[in-house]
Each structure stands twice: as C-alpha cells, then as structure tokens.
Write an enzyme that holds these catalytic residues in place. Structure first.
Site, PDB file in Angstrom:
ATOM      1  N   ASN A 256       0.851  -1.202   0.000  1.00  0.00           N
ATOM      2  CA  ASN A 256       0.000   0.000   0.000  1.00  0.00           C
ATOM      3  C   ASN A 256       0.883   1.247   0.000  1.00  0.00           C
ATOM      4  OD1 ASN A 256       0.582   0.738   2.867  1.00  0.00           O
ATOM      5  ND2 ASN A 256      -0.377  -1.261   3.199  1.00  0.00           N
TER       6      ASN A 256
ATOM      7  N   ASP B 167      -4.219  -6.300   4.915  1.00  0.00           N
ATOM      8  CA  ASP B 167      -5.270  -7.139   5.515  1.00  0.00           C
ATOM      9  C   ASP B 167      -5.237  -8.563   4.975  1.00  0.00           C
ATOM     10  OD1 ASP B 167      -6.308  -5.215   7.214  1.00  0.00           O
ATOM     11  OD2 ASP B 167      -7.435  -4.280   5.579  1.00  0.00           O
TER      12      ASP B 167
ATOM     13  N   LYS C  62       9.365 -17.183 -10.146  1.00  0.00           N
ATOM     14  CA  LYS C  62       8.619 -16.091 -10.789  1.00  0.00           C
ATOM     15  C   LYS C  62       7.481 -16.642 -11.659  1.00  0.00           C
ATOM     16  CE  LYS C  62       9.273 -12.227 -13.906  1.00  0.00           C
ATOM     17  NZ  LYS C  62      10.148 -11.584 -14.876  1.00  0.00           N
TER      18      LYS C  62
ATOM     19  N   PRO D  53      -3.395 -11.819  10.350  1.00  0.00           N
ATOM     20  CA  PRO D  53      -3.845 -11.572  11.725  1.00  0.00           C
ATOM     21  C   PRO D  53      -3.892 -10.074  12.001  1.00  0.00           C
ATOM     22  CG  PRO D  53      -1.597 -12.421  11.704  1.00  0.00           C
ATOM     23  CD  PRO D  53      -2.082 -12.470  10.287  1.00  0.00           C
ATOM     24  N   ASP D  54      -4.812  -9.666  12.864  1.00  0.00           N
ATOM     25  CA  ASP D  54      -4.901  -8.253  13.245  1.00  0.00           C
ATOM     26  C   ASP D  54      -4.007  -8.034  14.466  1.00  0.00           C
ATOM     27  OD1 ASP D  54      -5.761  -5.774  14.481  1.00  0.00           O
ATOM     28  OD2 ASP D  54      -7.395  -5.818  13.033  1.00  0.00           O
ATOM     29  N   ILE D  55      -2.924  -7.314  14.262  1.00  0.00           N
ATOM     30  CA  ILE D  55      -1.923  -7.146  15.337  1.00  0.00           C
ATOM     31  C   ILE D  55      -2.520  -6.339  16.491  1.00  0.00           C
ATOM     32  CG2 ILE D  55       0.426  -6.378  15.876  1.00  0.00           C
ATOM     33  CD1 ILE D  55       0.967  -6.479  12.815  1.00  0.00           C
TER      34      ILE D  55
ATOM     35  N   PHE E 235      -4.314   3.426  15.007  1.00  0.00           N
ATOM     36  CA  PHE E 235      -4.606   4.448  14.006  1.00  0.00           C
ATOM     37  C   PHE E 235      -5.642   3.880  13.037  1.00  0.00           C
ATOM     38  CE2 PHE E 235      -2.025   8.337  13.798  1.00  0.00           C
ATOM     39  CZ  PHE E 235      -1.343   8.190  14.989  1.00  0.00           C
TER      40      PHE E 235
ATOM     41  N   LYS F  41     -14.427   0.660  15.121  1.00  0.00           N
ATOM     42  CA  LYS F  41     -13.107   0.006  15.149  1.00  0.00           C
ATOM     43  C   LYS F  41     -12.529  -0.032  16.567  1.00  0.00           C
ATOM     44  CE  LYS F  41     -11.017   0.299  11.279  1.00  0.00           C
ATOM     45  NZ  LYS F  41     -10.353   0.814  10.086  1.00  0.00           N
TER      46      LYS F  41
ATOM     47  N   LYS G  72     -11.463  -3.495  18.123  1.00  0.00           N
ATOM     48  CA  LYS G  72     -10.047  -3.795  18.379  1.00  0.00           C
ATOM     49  C   LYS G  72      -9.660  -3.632  19.846  1.00  0.00           C
ATOM     50  CE  LYS G  72      -8.645  -2.912  13.676  1.00  0.00           C
ATOM     51  NZ  LYS G  72      -7.507  -3.191  12.831  1.00  0.00           N
TER      52      LYS G  72
HETATM   53  O1  C5P Z   1      -8.557  -2.250  10.362  1.00  0.00           O
HETATM   54  P1  C5P Z   1      -7.593  -1.166  10.038  1.00  0.00           P
HETATM   55  O2  C5P Z   1      -6.473  -1.609   9.146  1.00  0.00           O
HETATM   56  O3  C5P Z   1      -8.212   0.105   9.560  1.00  0.00           O
HETATM   57  O4  C5P Z   1      -6.971  -0.808  11.477  1.00  0.00           O
HETATM   58  C1  C5P Z   1      -5.986   0.140  11.620  1.00  0.00           C
HETATM   59  C2  C5P Z   1      -5.226  -0.078  12.885  1.00  0.00           C
HETATM   60  O5  C5P Z   1      -5.037  -1.443  13.146  1.00  0.00           O
HETATM   61  C3  C5P Z   1      -3.827   0.503  12.814  1.00  0.00           C
HETATM   62  O6  C5P Z   1      -3.438   0.878  14.103  1.00  0.00           O
HETATM   63  C4  C5P Z   1      -3.019  -0.669  12.285  1.00  0.00           C
HETATM   64  O7  C5P Z   1      -1.650  -0.545  12.603  1.00  0.00           O
HETATM   65  C5  C5P Z   1      -3.680  -1.818  12.980  1.00  0.00           C
HETATM   66  N1  C5P Z   1      -3.670  -3.091  12.233  1.00  0.00           N
HETATM   67  C6  C5P Z   1      -2.943  -4.145  12.739  1.00  0.00           C
HETATM   68  N2  C5P Z   1      -2.957  -5.342  12.082  1.00  0.00           N
HETATM   69  C7  C5P Z   1      -3.675  -5.536  10.986  1.00  0.00           C
HETATM   70  C8  C5P Z   1      -4.423  -4.462  10.463  1.00  0.00           C
HETATM   71  C9  C5P Z   1      -4.389  -3.258  11.118  1.00  0.00           C
HETATM   72  O8  C5P Z   1      -2.280  -3.980  13.747  1.00  0.00           O
HETATM   73  N3  C5P Z   1      -3.657  -6.703  10.368  1.00  0.00           N
END
Ligand code: C5P
Length: 417
Positions: free
Chosen positions: A210, A281, A291, A309-311, A334, A348, A352
């Site tokens: 991104n 994501d 390749k 995974p969502d950190i 953020f 969110k 989260k």
């Molecule tokens: O869901 P979104 O990407 O909008 O969430 C943004 C926040 O979640 C940011 O703080 C980003 O660093 C964190 N994030 C994360 N792991 C992910 C996706 C987002 O820690 N896989």
C-alpha cells in the site's frame, strides 16, 4: 509550538575545518526561530569570518575576552547564564583539553566556566588525535563534569584520512540539542511502535502493498525519543532511515510484523504500543517459489487471498488477559478511513479494544498517504472525541506523545469497559 522559537543558543566555534558545517547549524537555528550568539575562538576565526557569522546569526559576534562593556550590553557571565544552550561546534582537541583543565584564556572557555546550564559539544579532529589517550582522558573528564557530546562520526575526513573524528552532521547536532533541552515526560518508559506498509509476496519478484510512507510512525518515534523514552520501532519497507537512537526491527510481511510485535510485547517491558503501520489485511494464500511466467499460465489468473492476523486486536486482547500481572499499559491504534471516518473509527475502537484510536480521513485535504500533514480525531472508551486541526505530522506526533505521557503519568483512567 515551534521548539526553537524564542530559545537563545550560544554557538562556540573552535579552530577546525568542520566550522564550515557550523554555519549550516546557525542558519537552521535562526530559521527555526532561535536567537544565536556566535562565540568563535581566535583559531575559529581562521576558518570562518566574523562577517559570515554576523550575517548568518543576524547579530554581533562575541570574540574578545577583555573589552569594555557598553551600556545595555550583557557581560560574559550574564551571557553564559542566560542562554538556553551552549553548543560548541567544532570542539577541537585543544578546546577539549582547555575545557577539561578549567582554563579561561579566551572568551569561549571563560563562558564555559561560568556556565551552569546544558552544554553540548560536537568534537571534530583527526582520528589519531581523537583516539589519543589524552583526548580520551579529557572526554571522560568533561563527561563527568556534565558536558554532553554528539559524535564524532566515522568516515572520510577533510584531511584525507578515514576514521572516527568527523564532526556530526548539522541535522544530527540539532536533533541532539533538541533532545537535550526537551522536557523528559517519558523518561524511563519504553514504547513499541509499528510503522510503514507491509509487503505480501506473490512470488520472488512481486508483492501486494500500500501507499504508506511510514512518516506518521517515524515522527511519533522521534517525538517519544525526544521526551526520553526508549523506542523499539518495527518498520516495514520504507525509504527513510529510523530516527537516531531508536531500536530498529525491520520487517517485511504482516506475519513477520505480527510475530515480532507479539514476541516483544509479551516480554512485558513496554509501557505503551502505538500501532501506525498500514498492515496488509490479506496475503496471497500460496507464495510461488519461482517467478510467475506470462507464457506458462492462462491469460487470466485468480489470486487467492487469505486474511492476515490483526496485530492491534491481538495485542489488546493479550494485554487485557495479562493486565493484572504487570504495570498498566496503553495501546494506541490508528484508523485511516475514506469517508464517515468518525463512525467507522468508533466501531473500530470497540472491535479492536485498544485504549485510544487516532482516526483520520485519508481523502481529506492534507491527510493522504505520504503527506507531511495530518488531521486526526482522537477517541477513547470514555467518550473522548477530540478533533485536532490539520497540523504538520511532527506536531501531531508531539501532541499524541504529550497525551500518552499524561495518561501514563496519571493512571486514574478506567480501562476499557
Ligand atoms: O482495520 P484497520 O487496518 O483500519 O486498522 C488500523 C489499525 O489497526 C492501525 O493501528 C493498524 O496498525 C492496525 N492493524 C494491525 N494489524 C492488521 C491491520 C491493522 O495492527 N492486520
């Protein structure tokens, strides 16, 4: 809000070729709003002229120890006491020796003897002179006297030799000066910060990523370091080097960022985490080891993506489970949104479960990826909805760190319901 605005800096200039870099330091200080008083030694004036110093500083050059004080003029003792900082650049071997001996045989060394506030020295000399036991002895002595040092750096010297002895660059000197003077509201605290994009590889040459530049996280790391925090920066692939003094954890993929973040955080060393990274994501379900060749596949290909995974959510969940075993910790996320930012941000925050969320609409003017400014709305679980104006990212970072310091230093707020 500008840090240097209204500050008074005495710039001592020793007799070394690196004095040419000091001119840039003076110019930048002036540009940032500081009042600069140049105090060259007699040898320093062989390398830069009085006229140059006077033009850049926009005021008189102080160079003589014995001269009559005109009405309204400050004497040397007053001068030494009043300044916010005495910066000596370059600090030569001879100047170090005279300072260590407590001599007062020119105006600069006299000022230094009368000085009680912060002094920052930027040494510059031939590598053999720097490593000489006499210079190292003087260095130890001056450090124990409370003088702060920045550099010298390693590299090629003006004299043609290579080694340690080159004066730090102007930007490095200014950052060291700023850190020396900044209030230390996060002293003794350790902060974990994620920044930049992640890359999800399709094959050895291609990836999904991104537009994140990592600037917001970089500025937050810098602001935290300035207030005395120890910073671990998990940085995705970006062009910028990390801020001076941050412990860097370079990562590429979301999985790598997840593993490193969780491993570090679970050591229970941190007071706060600020997750600014734009984590992908999704990642390709299968990474090809070779390749992908145009001729070897049908004309259309379908990419199968699997969620990362969502950190932020994982870190918050782990912290809530383990909160009783350690000191209270604050997690800040953020949220970059495109329209209806506040409502999406509120949802969110609940999803989260972080303590604070900084929401920004990346489609708003001045708020896009890579921009130097940002406008955020800070929300928490107790009804906080604070919309900050459009500000340089440096100032957004400064305000966020001030908010964090306030919350860490006043631990009366309830945890999220
Ligand atoms: O869901 P979104 O990407 O909008 O969430 C943004 C926040 O979640 C940011 O703080 C980003 O660093 C964190 N994030 C994360 N792991 C992910 C996706 C987002 O820690 N896989």
């Amino acid at each position: 809000m500008n840090f240097w605005q209204g500050k008074q800096v005495i710039v001592g200039i020793g007799g070394g070729i690196a004095a040419y870099k000091t001119l840039e330091v003076i110019r930048r200080l002036k540009e940032a709003g500081a009042a600069v008083i140049p105090v060259p030694t007699p040898a320093g004036l062989h390398f830069v002229t009085e006229l140059t110093l006077q033009s850049l500083a926009g005021g008189p050059v102080h160079k003589e120890l014995l001269h009559s004080i005109k009405p309204g003029e400050m004497d040397h003792i007053q001068l030494a006491r009043k300044a916010d900082l005495v910066l000596i650049a370059p600090t030569t071997a001879d100047l170090m020796a005279r300072m260590a001996a407590g001599q007062a045989d020119d105006l600069l060394t006299t000022l230094l003897l009368a000085r009680q506030g912060p002094v920052l020295a930027a040494p510059a000399m031939n590598p053999a002179m720097w490593s000489h036991p006499a210079t190292q002895r003087n260095l130890a002595c001056l450090q124990s006297d409370g003088i702060h040092f920045i550099g010298p750096e390693s590299g090629s010297m003006a004299c043609g030799e290579t080694g340690t002895g080159r004066m730090a660059e102007p930007a490095t000197i200014l950052e060291a000066a700023r850190r020396l003077l900044a209030p230390k509201s996060l002293a003794g605290r350790r902060i974990l910060i994620t920044a930049g994009p992640t890359r999800e590889e399709l094959d050895p040459v291609r990836f999904i990523s991104n537009h994140s530049s990592g600037k917001m996280g970089w500025e937050i790391a810098q602001a935290a370091l300035r207030t005395g925090a120890q910073v671990d920066l998990l940085l995705g692939p970006v062009a910028m080097p990390p801020p001076l003094g941050a412990t860097l954890w370079p990562v590429v993929s979301a999985i790598e960022m997840f593993d490193t973040t969780m491993n570090l955080w679970q050591k229970n060393l941190y007071d706060a985490a600020i997750l600014t990274a734009a984590v992908a994501d999704y990642r390709p379900e299968h990474r090809q080891t070779k390749k992908i060749k145009k001729g070897e596949i049908p004309t259309e290909i379908t990419l199968l993506l699997t969620p990362n995974p969502d950190i932020l959510a994982s870190l918050s969940a782990w912290t809530r489970e383990h909160q009783t075993h350690g000191k209270p910790r604050i997690i800040i996320g953020f949220a970059a949104e495109t329209g209806d930012a506040l409502n999406k941000g509120l949802a969110k925050l609940i999803r989260k479960q972080c303590d604070l969320l900084a929401i920004n609409d990346v489609t708003a003017p001045g708020c896009g990826f890579g921009s130097d400014t940002n406008a955020i709305t800070l929300i928490d679980h107790h009804g906080l909805q604070e919309a900050w104006p459009l500000l340089p990212k440096e100032q957004v970072a400064q305000r966020l760190i001030a908010t964090l310091a306030h919350r860490l230093n006043t631990p009366t707020l309830e945890p999220p319901p």
